[in-house]
Write a protein that holds these residues in place. Structure first.
Motif, short mmCIF file in Angstrom:
data_model
loop_
_atom_site.label_atom_id
_atom_site.label_comp_id
_atom_site.label_asym_id
_atom_site.label_seq_id
_atom_site.Cartn_x
_atom_site.Cartn_y
_atom_site.Cartn_z
N ARG A 1 -5.12 -14.32 -23.83
CA ARG A 1 -4.20 -13.29 -23.32
C ARG A 1 -4.90 -12.38 -22.33
O ARG A 1 -4.30 -11.91 -21.38
CB ARG A 1 -3.68 -12.44 -24.48
CG ARG A 1 -2.54 -13.10 -25.21
CD ARG A 1 -1.82 -12.11 -26.12
NE ARG A 1 -0.82 -12.85 -26.88
CZ ARG A 1 -1.11 -13.53 -27.98
NH1 ARG A 1 -2.33 -13.53 -28.45
NH2 ARG A 1 -0.18 -14.22 -28.59
N SER B 1 -5.39 -24.33 -28.86
CA SER B 1 -4.87 -23.52 -27.76
C SER B 1 -5.96 -23.25 -26.72
O SER B 1 -5.69 -23.21 -25.52
CB SER B 1 -4.28 -22.22 -28.28
OG SER B 1 -5.25 -21.49 -28.99
N ARG C 1 1.37 -19.59 -15.45
CA ARG C 1 1.45 -18.49 -16.42
C ARG C 1 2.38 -18.86 -17.57
O ARG C 1 2.06 -18.63 -18.74
CB ARG C 1 1.95 -17.21 -15.75
CG ARG C 1 0.96 -16.64 -14.77
CD ARG C 1 1.44 -15.30 -14.25
NE ARG C 1 1.04 -14.23 -15.17
CZ ARG C 1 0.34 -13.15 -14.80
NH1 ARG C 1 0.02 -12.98 -13.54
NH2 ARG C 1 0.00 -12.26 -15.67
N THR C 2 3.51 -19.46 -17.22
CA THR C 2 4.47 -19.77 -18.29
C THR C 2 3.96 -20.90 -19.18
O THR C 2 4.20 -20.92 -20.38
CB THR C 2 5.87 -20.06 -17.72
OG1 THR C 2 6.82 -19.95 -18.77
CG2 THR C 2 5.98 -21.43 -17.10
N GLN D 1 1.49 -19.19 -21.46
CA GLN D 1 2.28 -18.43 -22.43
C GLN D 1 2.83 -19.36 -23.52
O GLN D 1 2.84 -19.02 -24.69
CB GLN D 1 3.45 -17.73 -21.74
CG GLN D 1 3.07 -16.49 -20.95
CD GLN D 1 2.54 -15.37 -21.83
OE1 GLN D 1 2.74 -15.37 -23.04
NE2 GLN D 1 1.85 -14.42 -21.21
N GLU D 2 3.26 -20.53 -23.06
CA GLU D 2 3.81 -21.50 -23.99
C GLU D 2 2.76 -21.93 -25.02
O GLU D 2 3.05 -22.11 -26.20
CB GLU D 2 4.30 -22.70 -23.18
CG GLU D 2 5.23 -23.60 -23.93
CD GLU D 2 5.74 -24.72 -23.03
OE1 GLU D 2 6.05 -24.46 -21.87
OE2 GLU D 2 5.80 -25.86 -23.52
N GLN E 1 2.48 -18.82 -27.31
CA GLN E 1 3.68 -18.51 -28.07
C GLN E 1 4.12 -19.68 -28.94
O GLN E 1 4.90 -19.50 -29.87
CB GLN E 1 4.85 -18.19 -27.12
CG GLN E 1 4.52 -17.19 -26.05
CD GLN E 1 5.04 -15.81 -26.38
OE1 GLN E 1 5.69 -15.62 -27.40
NE2 GLN E 1 4.74 -14.84 -25.52
N ARG F 1 10.56 -19.08 -25.47
CA ARG F 1 10.08 -17.69 -25.42
C ARG F 1 9.28 -17.42 -24.15
O ARG F 1 9.37 -16.35 -23.57
CB ARG F 1 9.22 -17.40 -26.65
CG ARG F 1 10.06 -16.93 -27.82
CD ARG F 1 9.29 -16.91 -29.08
NE ARG F 1 8.28 -15.84 -29.12
CZ ARG F 1 7.44 -15.67 -30.12
NH1 ARG F 1 7.46 -16.52 -31.13
NH2 ARG F 1 6.56 -14.70 -30.10
N SER F 2 8.50 -18.40 -23.74
CA SER F 2 7.70 -18.14 -22.54
C SER F 2 8.55 -18.17 -21.27
O SER F 2 8.26 -17.46 -20.32
CB SER F 2 6.54 -19.14 -22.44
OG SER F 2 6.99 -20.45 -22.65
N ARG F 3 9.64 -18.97 -21.26
CA ARG F 3 10.51 -18.95 -20.08
C ARG F 3 11.29 -17.62 -20.01
O ARG F 3 11.55 -17.10 -18.94
CB ARG F 3 11.54 -20.08 -20.11
CG ARG F 3 11.01 -21.49 -20.14
CD ARG F 3 10.17 -21.89 -18.96
NE ARG F 3 9.70 -23.25 -19.23
CZ ARG F 3 8.58 -23.53 -19.90
NH1 ARG F 3 7.78 -22.55 -20.30
NH2 ARG F 3 8.23 -24.77 -20.13
N LEU G 1 10.34 -14.80 -20.59
CA LEU G 1 9.51 -13.76 -19.98
C LEU G 1 9.70 -13.72 -18.46
O LEU G 1 9.35 -12.74 -17.81
CB LEU G 1 8.03 -13.99 -20.29
CG LEU G 1 7.60 -13.86 -21.75
CD1 LEU G 1 6.17 -14.31 -21.93
CD2 LEU G 1 7.76 -12.42 -22.22
N THR H 1 8.84 -28.33 -20.62
CA THR H 1 7.41 -28.32 -20.34
C THR H 1 7.04 -29.34 -19.27
O THR H 1 6.31 -29.04 -18.33
CB THR H 1 6.64 -28.64 -21.64
OG1 THR H 1 7.15 -27.81 -22.67
CG2 THR H 1 5.16 -28.39 -21.46
#
Lengths: 334, 312
Positions: A85, A167, A253-254, A257-258, A261, A266-268, A270, A307
């Motif tokens: 993060r 991750s 970034r997304t 985030q994916e 998260q 959820r990441s989309r 954002l 994705t």
């Protein structure tokens, strides 16, 4: 120690020989030369050093002194996700700049100075030249990324912070791909444009545009269509989300985030200006606000936001510049 | 099979015509001198042969391969010393040579190559620190990798000192004896004259002449200039009259005891005999063959005159 006695050297030698003998790797000597030559450029070292410091050190130090606790989910133990993060907002804008500096001169500079004549006097097609440049320079881009990630691991391993391998490795992979994409982008422009200066101006210009203005483009375009073409709110959000995802910075970034998260939806969310409408009207779900943030349950993500699709949008920034650059380069007088 | 064959090659850069319908054949095994003033289109021709620039019209083959269809096959068998190149400043001489050896799938020794062009002691230094002459030697060594069937050398003596230029000529001869065709361009006539079998002269984008060095010389100025020095000045007038009587003689001028005779190249003995018969004794004589400089000037002027006539 001779090459025969050193297993690492012998392995590298074997790999070297087998690539060299491969029928599809005529470009290989170029990539090797390219790596050797570029790796000796002091500028790239200065830049890589800055990247490594910014990428690894603050996050690592912050975590080491437990400043990162706020990033950990409540009750959960501190993991490397907190580091990711931290590193994401640093890597997302900085790595493209590094990759562009590594890539922009690849062909245009050689063309200006005349060393391209030496290269193309050798048995290479222009396509092979481009491929060799791409592979060699991408390897250079991977150096600061890899060193930054390894530094992070080395510092974190003895600490109390738990390493979330899955991750962390996915983040490493996404970041490497991100660096390679921007290297290809800059090399494509370098092949298409006449001078290195122009290639640098064009690639940095587009990068700044993507970084500063693109995030407003989707929303702006949505508003514009809503005002003048009478599209409904869902369509407007579709425009906003889709246009946003076309930026390689947003798609990287997304994707990260994916990874964090664990959920593409959820990441989309954002990326949109109105998560609630997006979740409920566009995706047909229910928005629940939990301690961990907004969650959209029972929703179905259309295939263009999946994705795989987002990875494809990111890779478009690799393929399109290389193909367009090749086309221009192939047809021009040197 | 011809090593190089150009057929009506025309190249336009915008409104500028760099080459205009150039037809040229370079036979296998010859040393071909490609001559012309700066800006005549020599480098453009070479760039077209190497597929660096594409001809506007016409076609060409090198070693039997079409230049645009199979440039890679051509380059695999060709060694090139380009003009206006740059070396990789950060790589050593040895790294340059290794790269070329690997690129051409050749199996040569970098030290031997460096030795051959006289940069053996500098091979492990970065090429950015080389002098212009050393860089030229390095790129020549790179051109020699893989025993190419064709060597294309664009202004190869640029930046070389007299020793370097001599070495260049020696290497050109050695490579030619090995069986390679050598195609090199120059605006310096002495270089071409010294090693070439055949010469082509390019001017304003047109090939204005192609012949052997001797043939060109003859074509441009059929006359040989013969300088005869008499033992004493008394018989000068008689000697002039006697020489003028000869069919093969075009001009005679006298300056004290020295007679300058313009005549056919095979009229030398006839002139000398005529002088002796007129009662003078020949103290010394020398023939002066026209240099390529003069040939070149003659061709150039001739071309300009013809052009002027066409324009008029």
């Amino acid at each position: 120690m001779s090459a025969e006695q050193n297993p690492v050297k012998r392995l590298l030698g074997d790999i070297d020989t087998s690539i060299k003998n491969s029928e599809f790797a005529d470009w290989y000597p170029i990539s090797k030369k390219e790596f050797r030559d570029t790796v000796r450029s002091p500028w790239i070292w200065v830049l890589s050093f800055i990247f490594i410091v910014l990428f690894a050190l603050p996050a690592v130090l912050g975590l080491y002194f437990n400043i990162g606790q706020q990033f950990a989910e409540a009750g959960a133990s501190l993991t490397t996700d907190a580091y990711v993060r931290f590193a994401l907002p640093i890597a997302a804008p900085l790595l493209p700049a590094v990759a562009i500096v590594i890539g922009y001169a690849a062909i245009a500079r050689e063309s200006e100075r005349g060393s391209l004549k030496i290269l193309l006097s050798l048995p290479y097609t222009r396509g092979e030249l481009l491929a060799g440049k791409f592979v060699g320079r991408s390897a250079i881009t991977l150096i600061p990324v890899t060193v930054g990630l390894l530094t992070t691991l080395l510092v974190l391993l003895p600490s109390e912070i738990e390493i979330a391998w899955e991750s962390f490795l996915l983040f490493a992979l996404a970041t490497m791909a991100y660096g390679v994409v921007f290297t290809a982008f800059a090399i494509g422009l370098s092949a298409a444009l006449k001078t290195a200066r122009r290639a640098m101006a064009a690639s940095l210009g587009i990068y700044v545009y993507l970084q500063v203005f693109w995030s407003n483009l989707g929303a702006g375009l949505g508003n514009l269509l809503s005002d003048h073409a009478n599209i409904d709110q869902v369509t407007q959000l579709h425009v906003e989300l889709f246009v946003s995802l076309l930026s390689p910075i947003a798609s990287y970034r997304t994707l990260v985030q994916e990874i964090l998260q664990g959920s593409p939806i959820r990441s989309r969310l954002l990326l949109t200006s109105s998560p609630q409408v997006t979740c409920e009207e566009m995706l047909g779900g229910t928005l629940e606000v939990t301690q961990a943030g907004a969650e959209c349950t029972n929703a179905a993500l259309p295939p263009q936001y999946s994705t795989i699709a987002v990875i494809a949008y990111l890779l478009l920034w690799l393929v399109v510049p290389l193909v367009a650059g090749y086309y221009v380069f192939e047809n021009k007088d040197l | 099979m011809a090593a190089i064959e150009l057929d009506g090659v025309t190249k336009q850069f915008g409104s500028l015509t760099a080459l205009q319908g150039v037809d040229l054949t370079v036979e296998e095994g010859e040393i071909f001198g490609f001559l012309g003033p700066n800006g005549a289109g020599k480098s453009t021709t070479i760039n077209i042969l190497l597929d660096f620039v594409r001809a506007t019209d016409g076609s060409a083959t090198v070693l039997g391969h079409d230049i645009h269809e199979e440039p890679k096959r051509i380059r695999a068998r060709t060694g090139v010393l380009p003009e206006g190149y740059d070396v990789y400043d950060r790589l050593t001489g040895r790294q340059h040579l290794s790269f070329v050896i690997e690129s051409k799938d050749a199996d040569e020794d970098t030290d031997e190559l460096a030795e051959r062009v006289g940069i053996a002691d500098a091979i492990d230094r970065k090429a950015g620190g080389y002098s212009k002459g050393m860089q030229q030697r390095l790129v020549l060594a790179m051109a020699l990798v893989g025993e190419p069937d064709l060597l294309i050398l664009d202004e190869p003596t640029t930046g070389l000192d007299p020793n370097g230029a001599r070495l260049m000529r020696e290497i050109i001869r050695e490579e030619n004896e090995r069986g390679a065709t050598v195609f090199f361009s120059s605006h310096i006539l002495g270089q071409v004259e010294a090693v070439c079998d055949t010469v082509g002269i390019l001017q304003n984008g047109r090939l204005i002449a192609k012949d052997s060095v001797a043939g060109l010389r003859e074509a441009a100025a059929g006359d040989t200039v013969l300088r005869v020095t008499l033992a004493d000045g008394d018989g000068t007038d008689a000697a002039v009259t006697a020489i003028e009587g000869l069919e093969e003689v075009s001009t005679v001028t006298a300056d004290g005891t020295t007679l300058t005779v313009g005549c056919d190249s095979d009229a030398k003995m006839a002139v000398l005999n005529a002088v002796e018969e007129s009662g003078s004794e020949v103290a010394n004589f020398e023939t002066e063959e026209t240099s390529l400089d003069e040939v070149f000037a003659a061709y150039t002027e001739q071309q300009e005159q013809e052009q002027a006539e066409v324009d008029a």
